[in-house]
Design a protein around this motif. Structure first.
Motif, mmCIF file in Angstrom:
data_model
loop_
_atom_site.group_PDB
_atom_site.id
_atom_site.type_symbol
_atom_site.label_atom_id
_atom_site.label_comp_id
_atom_site.label_asym_id
_atom_site.label_seq_id
_atom_site.Cartn_x
_atom_site.Cartn_y
_atom_site.Cartn_z
ATOM 1 N N PHE A 1 0.850 -1.192 0.000
ATOM 2 C CA PHE A 1 0.000 0.000 0.000
ATOM 3 C C PHE A 1 0.887 1.244 0.000
ATOM 4 O O PHE A 1 2.064 1.186 0.340
ATOM 5 C CB PHE A 1 -0.925 0.032 1.227
ATOM 6 C CG PHE A 1 -0.207 -0.018 2.549
ATOM 7 C CD1 PHE A 1 0.400 1.120 3.081
ATOM 8 C CD2 PHE A 1 -0.123 -1.204 3.267
ATOM 9 C CE1 PHE A 1 1.065 1.069 4.300
ATOM 10 C CE2 PHE A 1 0.546 -1.263 4.484
ATOM 11 C CZ PHE A 1 1.139 -0.126 5.007
ATOM 12 N N GLU A 2 0.277 2.323 -0.421
ATOM 13 C CA GLU A 2 0.856 3.662 -0.208
ATOM 14 C C GLU A 2 -0.273 4.478 0.395
ATOM 15 O O GLU A 2 -1.372 4.529 -0.173
ATOM 16 C CB GLU A 2 1.322 4.283 -1.526
ATOM 17 C CG GLU A 2 1.900 5.681 -1.313
ATOM 18 C CD GLU A 2 2.493 6.273 -2.580
ATOM 19 O OE1 GLU A 2 3.616 5.899 -2.941
ATOM 20 O OE2 GLU A 2 1.817 7.113 -3.199
ATOM 21 N N ALA A 3 -0.025 5.056 1.556
ATOM 22 C CA ALA A 3 -1.133 5.694 2.270
ATOM 23 C C ALA A 3 -0.687 6.973 2.950
ATOM 24 O O ALA A 3 0.452 7.097 3.406
ATOM 25 C CB ALA A 3 -1.683 4.718 3.315
ATOM 26 N N ALA A 4 -1.636 7.906 3.058
ATOM 27 C CA ALA A 4 -1.390 9.138 3.824
ATOM 28 C C ALA A 4 -1.442 8.784 5.301
ATOM 29 O O ALA A 4 -2.321 8.035 5.743
ATOM 30 C CB ALA A 4 -2.462 10.160 3.492
ATOM 31 N N THR A 5 -0.480 9.276 6.060
ATOM 32 C CA THR A 5 -0.457 9.021 7.496
ATOM 33 C C THR A 5 -0.183 10.325 8.232
ATOM 34 O O THR A 5 0.123 11.352 7.621
ATOM 35 C CB THR A 5 0.645 8.003 7.898
ATOM 36 O OG1 THR A 5 1.898 8.706 8.004
ATOM 37 C CG2 THR A 5 0.783 6.867 6.908
ATOM 38 N N SER A 6 -0.245 10.243 9.544
ATOM 39 C CA SER A 6 0.047 11.423 10.364
ATOM 40 C C SER A 6 1.528 11.786 10.324
ATOM 41 O O SER A 6 1.927 12.818 10.859
ATOM 42 C CB SER A 6 -0.392 11.154 11.808
ATOM 43 O OG SER A 6 0.187 9.952 12.264
ATOM 44 N N GLN A 7 2.350 10.955 9.693
ATOM 45 C CA GLN A 7 3.774 11.269 9.529
ATOM 46 C C GLN A 7 4.168 11.241 8.053
ATOM 47 O O GLN A 7 5.268 10.838 7.703
ATOM 48 C CB GLN A 7 4.641 10.302 10.348
ATOM 49 C CG GLN A 7 4.452 10.461 11.855
ATOM 50 C CD GLN A 7 5.403 9.609 12.679
ATOM 51 O OE1 GLN A 7 6.367 9.053 12.180
ATOM 52 N NE2 GLN A 7 5.109 9.494 13.964
#
Lengths: 73, 219
Positions: B21-27
């Motif tokens: 996966f490639e995902a937006a995270t808080s970092q």
């Protein structure tokens, strides 16, 4: 973004990565060791720095682009 | 509708490559491959700003240093936005004095949740249940835990599970019920009658030919 801010300039984490590269770190592992940042964040940050034109990749090694060199002066 | 439910409940399989996966995270944006070479605890929670999840996040934060000693990272996930994750993490730090040191995936489109079978419609059609995936340095799924919305997870068990998996990899042994580091381990069962006879002479503590234990050297 951890290493590049919305205006395309390196954040403090990004600057730390750029300085580590300037000091001779050429792989994500070496950069993680020099900066103390977790390896996953270094890999993610390098992608951002590369997309922002601050870092260049040659084979397995990373180096500063001209823009990257200017950014840390 | 059947297809949608099937997709949402498709479960990964132990031993297979963890779905990428490639995902937006808080970092920032993270890929599974960013964790190559380290162990990863990928876990989901139902929602930010909810009580059981808050206790879990404090507990996960409290074991973060122990996990780092085991070359293990934490990565949370819920179907909330990055802004929500940031606001919740700040709230936990301000009100409960605990800094959340690990990233949290903002899986608003449920892309990662679906790949990992984190949504169980009988529990909730919109929220992820409490999953834990232990992913090894080669990105293989080594263990999975699924808890319902009502029940917070046990951090000691997660650490114990990582210890057991790493011990198995290092010493090619299995671990018995309730095993903890320092306890005897199980010598793998013999594959032939010859091996069964031979192992009885090898100094293991054998209850019978199929159940032999041994102590590991102090590490």
């Amino acid at each position: 973004m951890p290493c590049v801010s919305a205006d395309g300039k390196p954040t403090s984490s990004g600057m730390a990565v750029l300085k580590a590269i300037k000091d001779g770190a050429a792989s994500p592992e070496q950069i993680a060791s020099k900066t103390g940042q977790p390896l996953f964040r270094v890999r993610s940050g390098l992608r951002e720095l590369k997309n922002a034109g601050l870092v260049e990749e040659t084979g397995d090694k990373v180096g500063l682009s001209k823009t990257g060199e200017t950014a840390i002066q | 509708m059947t297809e949608i439910l099937k997709e949402e409940t498709g479960l990964p399989v132990l031993g297979q490559k963890a779905p990428d996966f490639e995902a937006a995270t808080s970092q920032g944006t993270l890929r599974l491959s960013d964790y190559k070479g380290t162990w990863l605890v990928l876990f989901s929670h139902p929602a930010d700003f909810t009580p059981v999840c808050t206790t879990e996040f404090i507990a996960f934060s409290n074991i973060y240093d122990e996990l780092k000693k085991r070359n293990t990272e934490l990565l949370g996930l819920s179907v909330d936005s990055v802004s929500s994750h940031i606001a919740w993490a700040r709230n936990v730090e301000q009100k409960m004095g605990v800094k959340i040191p690990f990233p949290i995936i903002a899986d608003l489109n449920k892309e990662v949740s679906k790949k990992y079978g984190m949504i169980h419609p009988e529990q909730s059609k919109t929220e992820t249940v409490r999953c834990v995936f232990i992913i090894d340095p080669e990105s293989k799924i080594r263990a999975m835990l699924y808890y319902p919305l009502t029940t917070g997870r046990n951090m000691n068990e997660i650490i114990r599970l990582i210890d057991a998996l790493q011990t198995t990899d290092k010493h090619k042994v299995a671990t018995p019920a309730n095993w903890k580091p320092g306890d005897p381990v199980v010598v793998p069962a013999p594959a032939t009658t010859e091996q069964a006879e031979e192992r009885l002479k090898e100094g293991y503590e054998c209850k019978d030919w199929y159940l032999c234990m041994k102590k590991l050297p102090e590490s």
